[in-house]
Each structure stands twice: as structure tokens, then as C-alpha cells.
Design an enzyme around this catalytic site. Structure first.
Site, PDB file in Angstrom:
ATOM      1  N   PRO A   1       0.846  -1.202   0.000  1.00  0.00           N
ATOM      2  CA  PRO A   1       0.000   0.000   0.000  1.00  0.00           C
ATOM      3  C   PRO A   1       0.874   1.241   0.000  1.00  0.00           C
ATOM      4  O   PRO A   1       1.796   1.355   0.820  1.00  0.00           O
ATOM      5  CB  PRO A   1      -0.799  -0.126   1.304  1.00  0.00           C
TER       6      PRO A   1
ATOM      7  N   CYS B   1       3.621   3.314   9.048  1.00  0.00           N
ATOM      8  CA  CYS B   1       3.806   4.613   8.401  1.00  0.00           C
ATOM      9  C   CYS B   1       4.426   5.610   9.375  1.00  0.00           C
ATOM     10  O   CYS B   1       3.918   5.800  10.487  1.00  0.00           O
ATOM     11  CB  CYS B   1       2.481   5.147   7.886  1.00  0.00           C
TER      12      CYS B   1
ATOM     13  N   ASN C   1       8.959  -6.936   3.534  1.00  0.00           N
ATOM     14  CA  ASN C   1       8.868  -5.732   2.720  1.00  0.00           C
ATOM     15  C   ASN C   1      10.128  -4.918   2.958  1.00  0.00           C
ATOM     16  O   ASN C   1      10.727  -4.985   4.024  1.00  0.00           O
ATOM     17  CB  ASN C   1       7.609  -4.947   3.119  1.00  0.00           C
ATOM     18  N   GLY C   2      10.535  -4.161   1.956  1.00  0.00           N
ATOM     19  CA  GLY C   2      11.654  -3.246   2.127  1.00  0.00           C
ATOM     20  C   GLY C   2      12.873  -3.619   1.313  1.00  0.00           C
ATOM     21  O   GLY C   2      13.472  -4.675   1.529  1.00  0.00           O
ATOM     22  N   GLY C   3      13.239  -2.755   0.351  1.00  0.00           N
ATOM     23  CA  GLY C   3      14.467  -2.935  -0.400  1.00  0.00           C
ATOM     24  C   GLY C   3      14.453  -4.055  -1.412  1.00  0.00           C
ATOM     25  O   GLY C   3      15.507  -4.459  -1.909  1.00  0.00           O
TER      26      GLY C   3
ATOM     27  N   GLY D   1       7.212  -2.680  -3.052  1.00  0.00           N
ATOM     28  CA  GLY D   1       6.607  -1.365  -3.127  1.00  0.00           C
ATOM     29  C   GLY D   1       6.999  -0.595  -4.367  1.00  0.00           C
ATOM     30  O   GLY D   1       6.479  -0.823  -5.457  1.00  0.00           O
TER      31      GLY D   1
END
Length: 340
Positions: free
Chosen positions: A19, A102, A215-217, A238
């Protein structure tokens, strides 16, 4: 019996698109769905107060063709989140997700997002209320960071996961970076804190009954496959999925979900969007509301710059329609070397 939308959301979480505020709106999701039939898609974060107090039910609007699609909620009041989750269930979403990751100032001021990492008991109360409010087959999930500010992720993250798992959560998505709520901007929080993929893998080992997505990178399908091979249940991508959607989603059904390989070209995908675009224009919408999400379709390919420029310049004009995309495709074709 578990509904198709809900069962699809569970199975499709093997690869999902994160998201992202101002990006993953309904037009973006329709475009991404044209690229992958199986990847799980998420809404932008929708705040529970906007739905419950503000009556902004239009924020829940989506096309059934987007499925499997999950609703991400922001909030920190258990009863308000419960009512918002029920609204999401009634709207047909296949998952309801609570944002605990967030780092923006606006989200912090509302006492939700990453700041909730410091309040695991409150998060547990929130998800328990949400679970009670929705049908039993609808997953209530949590997206979080590995920690915030001066927390030690090796201590705080397992304590957080243990608390929400005890409250009934069975699926989590972990952004493998800390969030620094003091001193870093939201943009910096996406890049500056170091990644710790190993910690997320360790959390899957420590909580084998939790469905853990990372998630991330993650910028390629190769990286996604490597992380899945380490025992993780899912990978959430993402910005790479947004800026280079064909590279991530175009082969995902075959390489991640074991479906037959697709033979469609980027131009085929663009033209497959025409009926949706025509319907949007016919309802009074503007072309750029859709094409802004399609700018990365030819990323890394000859003619990519012409594609972006033609769409950017032409889609804002009054009365712009499909002819803008056809012109952009012609420019791409003119820039593509001919095989001899």
C-alpha cells in the site's frame, strides 16, 4: 465456506504490492491487475475516522476485477477500527490490514502508524476488536516495522508479534527497517535506516504459525524468489512494482505462483487497459488519472522516455483519450531497434 475473494487474498499473499499513499489507488490497481492475475494488491491507507466519523465511504469503492485486493486501515481506537473493518468487509475486500508502519508526521499526530509499534497492547486490542467485527474467514493482518527510534528490534519485534498473535492475528507484513519518528522524514525512512532481512527471516523461524511477508528494499523477482527460498511466506514489493511494473508483475504469475508464462508484450498490456479507460472517460474522468500509473510500463526499454513524455504531455489536455496512448506506442515502436 471461505469466499473466493478471501481465499484468493490468502493464497496471493506470496507476492503483494505494498500500500502506497497517492499511488495505489483504484486505477493503479486495475493496471497492476492487468499485469498479474495472482499478486495481492492493497489500497492506499484509509483512516478509520474518515470512514466512521466522516462517512467517506467513497474511499472504499473498488472494482471487483481488482480482486484479490486488501484494504489497509489507519487508526488507533479499537471500536472505531472495528466499525471500519466491518465496512471494509461489507465492501467486499479480501483482507483488512492495520497500518503499524507509516512514519509520517500526519499519521503520528493521529496516534497511529509506526508509533503503534510502541503500544503492542493497544494494537492487540485493536486487532481483537477488528477480528470480532468481521466474518470469521476474513483475515485481519498487520503491517509493521522492525522497530522505532531507540527500540532494540531483536527484543521489541518478537514481543510485538507475540502480543498480536495472541490477539488472533495470523498474517503479518514486516518492513525490514526501523522507523525513526524523530529526525527523519517519511522519504528518508524509506531508505536511510538499514535493512535487516535476516531479522525478519528469524521471526518466521521463531513464529512458525505466523504467515510472515517481508517488505523493504526488494527490487527484483530474483530477490523475491531468494527470500521465499529462505522460508518466508510472502514478499511485498513497493516502489519497484510501481516504477517498473512489467518487470515485477509481468512474470510474477509464472515465477512466483507457478502459472503458465505470459506471452503478452508491454503494448498488449497498454491496449488491454483501453476498455477501462474508455469507461472512466465516459463517466467524466480524466485520462491522466489512469495514465500517471502507467508511466513505468516501458521502464528500461528503448523508447521509454518517449512513452513517458507523450503520456505526461498529452494526458492532461482537455478531451484527451486513447489516441494519446496510441501515439505513445507509435513513438516507442519508432525507437525500438529492428532485429535483423
Amino acid at each position: 465456506m471461505i469466499s473466493k475473494a478471501k481465499s484468493d487474498a490468502c493464497g496471493s499473499s506470496r507476492l503483494s504490492v505494498a500500500p502506497m499513499m497517492d499511488w495505489t489507488d483504484r486505477h493503479c490497481r486495475m493496471f497492476h491487475r492487468e499485469l498479474s492475475r495472482n499478486a495481492l494488491l492493497y489500497t492506499e491507507m484509509v483512516t478509520a475516522p474518515a470512514l466512521v466519523r466522516g462517512g467517506a465511504l467513497h474511499l472504499l469503492e473498488h472494482d471487483p476485477a481488482e480482486a484479490p485486493v486488501a484494504l489497509q486501515l489507519g487508526g488507533s481506537d479499537p471500536q472505531e477500527l472495528a466499525r471500519a473493518a466491518r465496512l471494509g468487509a461489507d465492501a467486499g475486500y479480501g483482507e483488512v490490514n492495520l497500518n503499524c508502519g507509516c512514519p509520517s508526521d500526519r499519521v503520528q499526530s493521529g496516534s497511529f502508524g509506526a508509533v503503534l509499534m510502541e503500544k503492542p497492547d493497544l494494537v492487540a486490542d485493536c486487532v481483537a476488536a477488528m477480528i470480532d467485527a468481521v466474518p470469521g474467514d476474513l483475515p485481519v493482518t498487520v503491517k509493521c516495522r522492525i522497530g522505532v527510534d531507540d527500540q532494540s528490534p531483536h527484543d521489541s519485534l518478537p514481543a510485538f508479534l507475540e502480543r498480536i498473535a495472541a490477539a488472533g492475528v495470523r498474517r503479518v507484513q514486516i518492513h525490514a527497517r526501523k522507523a525513526w519518528l524523530q529526525g527523519l522524514s517519511p522519504k528518508q525512512n524509506r531508505d536511510v535506516p538499514p535493512l535487516d532481512h535476516d531479522l525478519v527471516v528469524a521471526m518466521k523461524q521463531a513464529f512458525p504459525d505466523l504467515h510472515v511477508s517481508i517488505n523493504g528494499g526488494i527490487e527484483t523477482l530474483e530477490q523475491a524468489q531468494g527470500l521465499l527460498a529462505r522460508g518466508l511466506d510472502g514478499v511485498m514489493i513497493g516502489r519497484a512494482a510501481y516504477h517498473a511494473p512489467f518487470d515485477i508483475l509481468g512474470d510474477a504469475d509464472a515465477r512466483i505462483f507457478g502459472r503458465p508464462a505470459q506471452t503478452r508484450t508491454r503494448a498488449d498490456v497498454a491496449r488491454a487497459m483501453y476498455p477501462y479507460i474508455d469507461a472512466h472517460l465516459g463517466a467524466g474522468g480524466r485520462l491522466n488519472q489512469i495514465t500517471r500509473h502507467m508511466l513505468g510500463l516501458f521502464a528500461g526499454q528503448p523508447g521509454a522516455r518517449h512513452w513517458r513524455r507523450t503520456l505526461s504531455d498529452g494526458s492532461h489536455r482537455a478531451g484527451a483519450g486513447i489516441e494519446v496512448l496510441e501515439e505513445a506506442l507509435r513513438r516507442v515502436a519508432d525507437a525500438t531497434p529492428v532485429a535483423v
